[in-house]
Design a protein around this motif. Structure first.
Motif, PDB file in Angstrom:
ATOM      1  N   UNK A   1      62.233  -6.041  27.335  1.00  0.00           N
ATOM      2  CA  UNK A   1      62.030  -4.831  28.125  1.00  0.00           C
ATOM      3  C   UNK A   1      63.289  -4.532  28.938  1.00  0.00           C
ATOM      4  N   UNK A   2      63.542  -3.257  29.182  1.00  0.00           N
ATOM      5  CA  UNK A   2      64.852  -2.831  29.674  1.00  0.00           C
ATOM      6  C   UNK A   2      65.236  -3.444  31.016  1.00  0.00           C
ATOM      7  N   UNK A   3      64.240  -3.715  31.874  1.00  0.00           N
ATOM      8  CA  UNK A   3      64.602  -4.291  33.177  1.00  0.00           C
ATOM      9  C   UNK A   3      65.107  -5.720  33.051  1.00  0.00           C
ATOM     10  N   UNK A   4      64.896  -6.357  31.898  1.00  0.00           N
ATOM     11  CA  UNK A   4      65.352  -7.724  31.687  1.00  0.00           C
ATOM     12  C   UNK A   4      66.635  -7.803  30.859  1.00  0.00           C
ATOM     13  N   UNK A   5      67.139  -6.648  30.416  1.00  0.00           N
ATOM     14  CA  UNK A   5      68.398  -6.642  29.671  1.00  0.00           C
ATOM     15  C   UNK A   5      69.381  -5.594  30.196  1.00  0.00           C
ATOM     16  N   UNK A   6      69.010  -4.841  31.249  1.00  0.00           N
ATOM     17  CA  UNK A   6      69.832  -3.715  31.703  1.00  0.00           C
ATOM     18  C   UNK A   6      71.144  -4.152  32.344  1.00  0.00           C
ATOM     19  N   UNK A   7      71.287  -5.427  32.690  1.00  0.00           N
ATOM     20  CA  UNK A   7      72.565  -5.903  33.214  1.00  0.00           C
ATOM     21  C   UNK A   7      73.572  -6.213  32.133  1.00  0.00           C
TER      22      UNK A   7
END
Length: 300
Positions: A89-95
């Motif tokens: 999910x994007x909040x876990x890969x957005x960095x």
């Protein structure tokens, strides 16, 4: 405490100082960065750093907290980065877009995950039109290590064994146990405890082969609202605490904070929980480090 599981050891094997386990929270938010200013609990999405004394670290997730985590590690001379992704999910890969080691030719980045087709998914994410540089064109030596849905994996360079299993969450997420043989930390981000139940994977991670000394569990929703969100894949602090009591885990950290919760609101929730649980629960704060020695946890 809750009733004892018949196969559960009461305590881990005796260890020494070299077995000490450390956990730093570089990102504690869920879904997106906060809607309100947050100086105390933090603004970054999920990222952790786990290490034994004297060993290089293992990183968990590439939320925006992974950006300062990587910068700090680079300043310490780390060039080999092992990253365990719980899910995509994007909040876990957005960095990932601003993750400095990926762009450096002197770095090796190894991504381990049980998420299906992780290499293909991240290659698509890290490419035009979402990002101007394609993943195959970055400077680092990049390796993907696909994992089965559950299992154990030895990391001898870190002196750790990682156990993992699937958590109830849309597009399932891995819960993780980091174990030195004498100390254990369990990370249960993005888990719906009500769907996992007392026979689920998270419970197994909490008590096998011995009860973890510290766990951090998703507390995205408040107790008063959790019933409104079945099948969303998240939990509340009381659900997490009840699970800890049942599995003889004495120290609980709540994480994956809702972006709409201000510092004051999170502080109030923490005060209520600590009064109810005899001070054995805290809300994770960005850049806090917790240390496990003799399987007993304290803030470093």
């Amino acid at each position: 405490m809750g009733r004892e599981h018949p196969s559960r050891e009461k305590s881990p094997p005796a260890g020494n100082r070299a077995d000490a386990l450390n956990v730093t929270f570089w990102g504690t938010r869920g879904t997106v960065v906060p809607f309100v200013p947050s100086a105390e609990f933090g603004v970054h999405t999920t990222a952790l750093e786990v290490w034994r004394d004297g060993s290089r670290p293992l990183f968990v997730d590439l939320g925006t907290g992974a950006i300062p985590a990587a910068e700090a590690a680079l300043q310490r001379g780390v060039r080999d980065f092992d990253i365990w992704l719980t899910h995509l999910h994007s909040d876990h890969i957005s960095g990932m877009f601003s993750y400095a080691p990926i762009y450096r030719s002197d770095c090796r980045v190894r991504i381990l995950s049980a998420a299906p087709d992780v290499e293909a998914a991240l290659t698509k994410w890290f490419s035009p039109p979402y990002h101007p540089v394609a993943l195959q064109d970055v400077g680092a030596a990049l390796e993907f290590v696909p994992m089965p849905p559950q299992g154990r994996y030895e990391l001898p360079e870190q002196g750790l064994t990682v156990f993992w299993g699937g958590m109830p969450h849309p597009q399932p997420c891995s819960g993780l146990r980091f174990d030195t043989g004498a100390n254990a930390f369990v990370f249960g981000t993005d888990v719906e405890i009500a769907a996992d139940g007392r026979g689920g994977a998270l419970q197994g991670l909490l008590h096998d082969p011995f009860s973890a000394g510290l766990t951090a569990i998703d507390g995205f929703f408040a107790d008063s609202e959790i019933h409104k969100y079945p099948d969303w894949g998240h939990s509340s602090w009381r659900q997490a605490w009840d699970l800890c009591v049942h599995n003889q885990v004495c120290q609980l950290l709540m994480t994956h904070h809702h972006p709409a919760q201000s510092d004051a609101a999170l502080r109030d929730m923490e005060a209520v929980a600590r009064a109810a649980c005899k001070c054995r629960v805290h809300w994770a704060r960005e850049r806090d480090t917790w240390r496990l020695e003799g399987n007993h946890a304290r803030k470093a």
